[in-house]
Structures are given as structure tokens and as C-alpha cells.
Write a protein that holds these residues in place. Structure first.
Motif, PDB file in Angstrom:
ATOM      1  N   TYR A  19      68.153  36.323  68.322  1.00 28.37           N
ATOM      2  CA  TYR A  19      68.142  34.862  68.309  1.00 28.37           C
ATOM      3  C   TYR A  19      69.102  34.291  67.270  1.00 28.37           C
ATOM      4  CZ  TYR A  19      66.296  30.124  67.868  1.00 28.37           C
ATOM      5  OH  TYR A  19      66.168  28.766  67.815  1.00 28.37           O
ATOM      6  N   ARG A  20      69.093  34.891  66.067  1.00 22.58           N
ATOM      7  CA  ARG A  20      69.885  34.317  64.972  1.00 22.58           C
ATOM      8  C   ARG A  20      71.329  34.809  64.937  1.00 22.58           C
ATOM      9  NH1 ARG A  20      66.218  31.228  62.473  1.00 22.58           N
ATOM     10  NH2 ARG A  20      64.174  32.088  61.965  1.00 22.58           N
TER      11      ARG A  20
ATOM     12  N   SER B 252      50.285  32.114  74.582  1.00 20.57           N
ATOM     13  CA  SER B 252      50.993  30.956  74.041  1.00 20.57           C
ATOM     14  C   SER B 252      52.242  31.256  73.215  1.00 20.57           C
ATOM     15  CB  SER B 252      50.022  30.130  73.192  1.00 20.57           C
ATOM     16  OG  SER B 252      48.986  29.665  74.024  1.00 20.57           O
ATOM     17  N   CYS B 253      52.534  32.494  72.916  1.00 22.21           N
ATOM     18  CA  CYS B 253      53.727  32.811  72.114  1.00 22.21           C
ATOM     19  C   CYS B 253      54.722  33.650  72.911  1.00 22.21           C
ATOM     20  CB  CYS B 253      53.351  33.582  70.850  1.00 22.21           C
ATOM     21  SG  CYS B 253      51.867  32.996  70.004  1.00 22.21           S
TER      22      CYS B 253
ATOM     23  N   CYS C  88      58.341  32.653  74.459  1.00 18.07           N
ATOM     24  CA  CYS C  88      59.522  32.545  73.585  1.00 18.07           C
ATOM     25  C   CYS C  88      59.727  33.804  72.742  1.00 18.07           C
ATOM     26  CB  CYS C  88      59.391  31.350  72.657  1.00 18.07           C
ATOM     27  SG  CYS C  88      59.344  29.776  73.516  1.00 18.07           S
ATOM     28  N   HIS C  89      58.647  34.336  72.161  1.00 19.20           N
ATOM     29  CA  HIS C  89      58.821  35.448  71.217  1.00 19.20           C
ATOM     30  C   HIS C  89      58.845  36.813  71.894  1.00 19.20           C
ATOM     31  CE1 HIS C  89      58.975  33.240  67.460  1.00 19.20           C
ATOM     32  NE2 HIS C  89      58.064  32.430  67.953  1.00 19.20           N
TER      33      HIS C  89
ATOM     34  N   PRO D  63      63.064  34.140  67.259  1.00 21.94           N
ATOM     35  CA  PRO D  63      63.183  35.336  66.410  1.00 21.94           C
ATOM     36  C   PRO D  63      62.166  36.420  66.799  1.00 21.94           C
ATOM     37  CG  PRO D  63      63.076  33.340  65.070  1.00 21.94           C
ATOM     38  CD  PRO D  63      62.778  32.927  66.476  1.00 21.94           C
TER      39      PRO D  63
ATOM     40  N   LEU E   7      59.347  38.622  65.946  1.00 24.55           N
ATOM     41  CA  LEU E   7      58.343  38.489  64.881  1.00 24.55           C
ATOM     42  C   LEU E   7      58.074  39.807  64.160  1.00 24.55           C
ATOM     43  CD1 LEU E   7      55.831  35.971  66.496  1.00 24.55           C
ATOM     44  CD2 LEU E   7      57.713  35.519  64.901  1.00 24.55           C
TER      45      LEU E   7
ATOM     46  N   SER F 273      60.338  39.730  61.145  1.00 25.12           N
ATOM     47  CA  SER F 273      60.219  38.561  60.281  1.00 25.12           C
ATOM     48  C   SER F 273      59.268  38.854  59.128  1.00 25.12           C
ATOM     49  CB  SER F 273      59.691  37.389  61.114  1.00 25.12           C
ATOM     50  OG  SER F 273      59.244  36.348  60.266  1.00 25.12           O
TER      51      SER F 273
ATOM     52  N   LEU G 126      58.667  24.563  60.857  1.00 21.64           N
ATOM     53  CA  LEU G 126      59.984  24.748  61.491  1.00 21.64           C
ATOM     54  C   LEU G 126      60.121  23.920  62.767  1.00 21.64           C
ATOM     55  CD1 LEU G 126      60.404  28.633  61.044  1.00 21.64           C
ATOM     56  CD2 LEU G 126      61.349  26.805  59.622  1.00 21.64           C
TER      57      LEU G 126
ATOM     58  N   ARG H  13      63.376  22.829  64.119  1.00 24.07           N
ATOM     59  CA  ARG H  13      64.249  23.911  64.584  1.00 24.07           C
ATOM     60  C   ARG H  13      63.726  24.539  65.872  1.00 24.07           C
ATOM     61  NH1 ARG H  13      67.681  26.018  60.602  1.00 24.07           N
ATOM     62  NH2 ARG H  13      67.500  28.048  61.584  1.00 24.07           N
TER      63      ARG H  13
ATOM     64  N   MET I 210      60.354  25.429  66.606  1.00 21.55           N
ATOM     65  CA  MET I 210      59.078  26.147  66.585  1.00 21.55           C
ATOM     66  C   MET I 210      57.976  25.111  66.400  1.00 21.55           C
ATOM     67  SD  MET I 210      56.931  28.629  66.512  1.00 21.55           S
ATOM     68  CE  MET I 210      55.245  28.673  65.904  1.00 21.55           C
TER      69      MET I 210
ATOM     70  N   PHE J 107      51.046  24.721  66.145  1.00 18.29           N
ATOM     71  CA  PHE J 107      49.822  25.104  66.869  1.00 18.29           C
ATOM     72  C   PHE J 107      48.630  24.744  65.973  1.00 18.29           C
ATOM     73  CE2 PHE J 107      53.230  27.427  68.750  1.00 18.29           C
ATOM     74  CZ  PHE J 107      52.900  27.579  70.087  1.00 18.29           C
TER      75      PHE J 107
END
Ligand code: HEC
Length: 420
Positions: free
Chosen positions: A295-296, A346-347, A350-351, A362, A364, A367, A385, A388, A390, A393
Motif C-alpha cells: 500500500y505504501r 469488517s476489515c 481492505c486489509h 497497509p 497489519l 504494522s 487516520l 487518510r 481509515m 469503528f
């Protein structure tokens, strides 16, 4: 103006609408008068809709000879695996054929245009059903394209299954507020796991209502397509290549390393008599890819090509970030189970599936944030975040946040390279 509408939630109609019914205008194409905004006609692609189908995929207009008659059609290849041609003046169904593996419908009735749903696909009486296509679609939001020259539509297709099953509390199910995903589904049984999803580029012959050719592609998510008058189909892929295929046969004619996965659809235009093709590079997926776009570290660019163009991209050397850990952190299996439930509803989108990120957010496991309870809370619960991308929740309890930290640590250790 033609609008493709979205889905309803919870997905499960036994909860959303226990009395049954079509649930208009979910999963439909609706035509409005462009001057007044007034309703003109609709065609509901998936009445009831218990499967997260939607019609947010692109719609194309073309004139095609079908059954010996020139028809003004609206073309649509939604998630559900059928390719539709609809009379765009009246909204009358003309035909639909399979462009990808599907097992939820016996067929689309040629007279009424309604699907004949396979009863098992409604996962009745708590019986799980492995459904094709999965909710990412047979065709997602990456645009298809139509060539009047070949009469084919070029569709980036995904083939994967997903297990649908009622939750244990189908009668007493309650909505979870906030950013939680409310599918109204239960956890699939452990012994029913779909095989890894695959992808292909499919050319669909509209007049003959069948697949003309298809070529396998890397990974699951690939880019939108562009068909040109030069009889080419341009498309980027998730392995970071930008390709041109013969529109007639699907043979790959040209390929260029773009240093990033590509999902967007290319465009073509001319300036001062010179023809260009442009495409945006950038990648997100719920599944890991090969190579996997961090991602980064992604090279998100607008690339433009022309015949005789000679410039090169600067070299990039992506760094393989290590998985983070703290040996003092002891994983509690029960807490991890709580976290898994939340992560996988729920994550994950994207993750990434299995905690391995596919470029949308990113990774996880890599991280440091989940290693510190307070920092984790400030990001996940308080939305530190948010600006950006995120979200917050805020409805997660302390026990759920803690569960997530345990599940992240558990998956990080399970997936860490051995011997390190
Ligand atoms: C809609 C997409 C999306 C969803 C859903 C989502 N995230 Fe994120 N998350 C992101 C993005 C994008 C970032 C990176 C933000 C940035 O650039 O700093 C991020 C960052 C994070 C970070 C910080 C990582 C770091 O090292 O900076 C954590 C922790 C995190 N998310 C946890 C979660 C958890 C737990 C869930 C589910 C409850 C979740 N996220 C759901 C998109 C998402």
C-alpha cells in the motif's frame, strides 16, 4: 439516463424482507427521462437478491444485429455472471447468457427476463451453499468495453466461490450500527472452503450470445478494458503489466512493465493528429497478489503511450517489509476468535484475506500499531487516520478491540516465514 442500482442489506432476504417480494429497485437498471428526471422503465436484474448482487458495473449502449434485426441495446455484465442485452428504448429483455461460472440460476427466462433461481442457492433451512460467482463478482467495477468492429464485449472476469449460510440467530438477528458490515450471513462451516479464485479476459459475442474467446490472467483482480478501432484491446493486469491483445483472437501482441498493478480502464484520444493511450496505475484487492503491491510503496501514476514513444520509467526497488512481533505478546485463542469474527466481516475487504494485504490498505502483520493497545484504539476506535482513509469503528467494545489485536498477532505468527 440509465442507472444501475446497488444491493440491499442485510444481504439475506429472510432477514431483510421475511415476507418475500422483489424488493424494487434493488439490483436493477432504471431509465430516467434525461430532461425531467422522470421514471421511464426498469429492468430488475436480480429480484429478491440474497447474494450481494448489484448493478454498479458499467453499462454500454450499442446497435447490434440480433436475430436478423438491428437492435438498439443496453449491454451489461453484472456481478451475477450473466451478460444481458436489453432494448434500451423500452427496457424489454432481449437475451442473457453466461459469461462466467455461475450456479445460482438455472437460466434467465427468455420470455419474462426473470432468473429461475436454483432453490439451493437461497441457502434454505440453514443449509450452506457454495455459490458462484462470489460477491466480488464475476465482473466487478473494472470497466468492460464494446467493439462495434468485432461485435464483442471485453470483460475482466473473476471466478471464485463463496459460502452462503444463515446465521444461527436468523429470527433474532439485529443490525450492528456504525461501519460494521451487515451481511445477515452466518460463518461458513470449516469444511467448506472455496478453491482459490482465478481470473480471465473474456470476449463476449453479443449477437450470438456466447463467449467468443477467453484468456487466463494472473491473480483475481485485473484492469478495465479499452477496445480500439485498430482492432486492439488494451488492459492492465494485477502483475503490473500493461498489455494489448488482438480484439479478434485474444492473442497478446504487446506488453509493458508498469511497475504497479492496474485496475483502471485505459482511454485513447488524439491530439494534433497523434494517437495516445493513457492509463492510471494503482492497485487494491482483498486478496494477495504476485507480486504483492505494498500500500505504501505503490507507484501510482498516469502513464501515456504513443507510437514511437521512447521514455522509460525510473527504476524502483520495492522493499519487503518484515512482519512485526513482540515475543512478550501471548496470543489468547478465545480472544483471537472474537477478533477473527470482526476482522472477517469488517476489515478483510481492505486489509486483505487471511491478514495478507492486497494493496488496498497497509498489511497489519507488518504494522507496529496493533502491538500497542492504546495506539491501536486511537486508530481503529477513535479514527486517528480518518483523513487518510481509515475509518472509525467507534462501536467496537474494549473486548472486541483486544480480540482484533490477538487475531492480528495470531495470523502474523501463522504466516511469518519459517526460521525467522
Ligand atoms: C475501507 C477500507 C478499510 C477498512 C474497512 C479498514 N481499514 Fe484500516 N486502514 C485503511 C487504510 C487506507 C489505512 C492506511 C491509512 C494511512 O495511510 O495511514 C488503514 C490503516 C489501519 C491501521 C494503521 C496501520 C499502520 O501501520 O499505520 C490499522 C491498525 C488498521 N487500519 C486497522 C483496521 C481494522 C482493525 C479494521 C476493521 C475493524 C480496519 N482497519 C478496516 C483502510 C481500511
Amino acid at each position: 439516463m440509465y442507472i444501475g442500482t446497488g444491493n440491499g442489506f442485510p444481504w439475506n432476504i429472510k432477514i431483510r424482507s421475511p415476507g418475500g417480494g422483489d424488493n424494487l429497485y434493488l439490483s436493477s437498471i432504471v431509465a430516467l427521462d434525461v430532461k425531467t428526471g422522470e421514471y421511464v422503465w426498469h429492468y430488475q436484474v436480480n429480484p429478491e437478491n440474497s447474494h450481494d448482487w448489484n448493478d454498479a458495473m458499467d453499462i454500454e449502449l450499442a446497435d447490434v444485429m440480433i436475430g436478423g434485426r438491428m437492435r438498439s441495446v443496453l449491454l451489461h455484465a453484472p456481478k451475477n455472471g450473466f451478460f444481458y442485452a436489453i432494448d434500451r428504448e423500452t427496457g424489454k429483455f432481449i437475451q442473457a447468457g453466461e459469461f462466467a461460472r455461475q450456479n445460482w440460476a438455472k437460466r434467465i427466462d427468455p420470455v419474462t427476463g426473470r432468473p429461475e433461481i436454483n432453490p439451493e442457492a437461497q441457502y434454505p433451512d440453514g443449509k450452506p451453499f457454495m455459490m458462484y460467482p462470489f460477491p466480488n463478482g464475476a465482473h466487478g467495477i473494472q470497466a468492460m468495453s464494446f467493439s462495434p468492429k468485432t461485435g464483442y464485449s471485453y470483460i475482466p472476469v473473476m471466478e471464485g466461490g463463496r459460502v452462503f449460510v444463515d446465521p444461527a440467530n436468523v429470527k433474532g438477528w439485529t443490525y450492528k450500527p456504525g461501519m460494521m458490515v451487515n451481511t445477515g450471513l452466518g460463518a461458513p462451516p470449516a469444511n467448506l472452503v472455496p478453491p482459490a479464485a482465478t481470473s480471465k479476459l473474456v470476449a463476449y459475442d453479443v449477437a450470438n450470445n456466447r463467449i467468443a474467446w477467453s484468456v487466463p490472467q494472473p491473480g483475481v483482480f485485473n484492469g478495465g478494458t479499452l477496445a480500439t478501432a485498430g482492432n486492439l484491446v488494451f488492459q492492465g493486469t494485477n502483475d503490473g503489466m500493461f498489455n494489448a491483445f488482438s480484439a479478434t483472437t485474444g492473442r497478446k501482441l504487446w506488453s509493458w512493465p508498469a511497475q504497479n498493478g492496474i485496475l483502471s480502464a485505459p482511454i485513447s484520444y488524439s491530439v494534433g493528429g497523434r494517437q495516445y493511450v493513457s492509463v492510471i496505475t494503482g492497485f487494491r484487492s482483498s486478496f494477495a497478489n504476485s507480486p504483492n503491491w505494498d500500500y505504501r510503496q505503490q507507484q501510482r501514476r498516469l502513464l501515456t503511450f504513443t507510437i514511437g514513444g521512447a521514455r522509460k520509467l525510473p527504476r524502483v526497488d520495492p522493499v519487503d517489509e518484515p512482519i512485526q512481533d513482540d515475543p512478550a505478546f501471548v496470543v489468547d485463542a478465545d480472544k483471537a476468535k472474537v477478533g477473527a469474527g470482526i476482522y472477517n466481516s469488517s476489515c478483510i475487504i481492505c486489509h486483505g484475506s487471511g491478514m495478507v494485504a492486497g494493496g488496498a490498505a497497509p498489511d497489519l502483520r507488518k504494522s507496529g500499531v496493533p502491538l500497542d493497545a492504546e495506539t491501536f484504539r486511537s486508530v481503529v476506535h477513535d479514527g486517528a487516520l480518518m483523513s487518510r482513509g481509515m475509518g472509525s469503528f467507534a462501536q467496537l467494545s474494549d473486548a472486541e478491540l483486544e480480540g482484533l489485536r490477538h487475531y492480528i498477532r495470531q495470523r502474523a505468527r501463522e504466516t511469518a516465514p519459517k526460521g525467522k
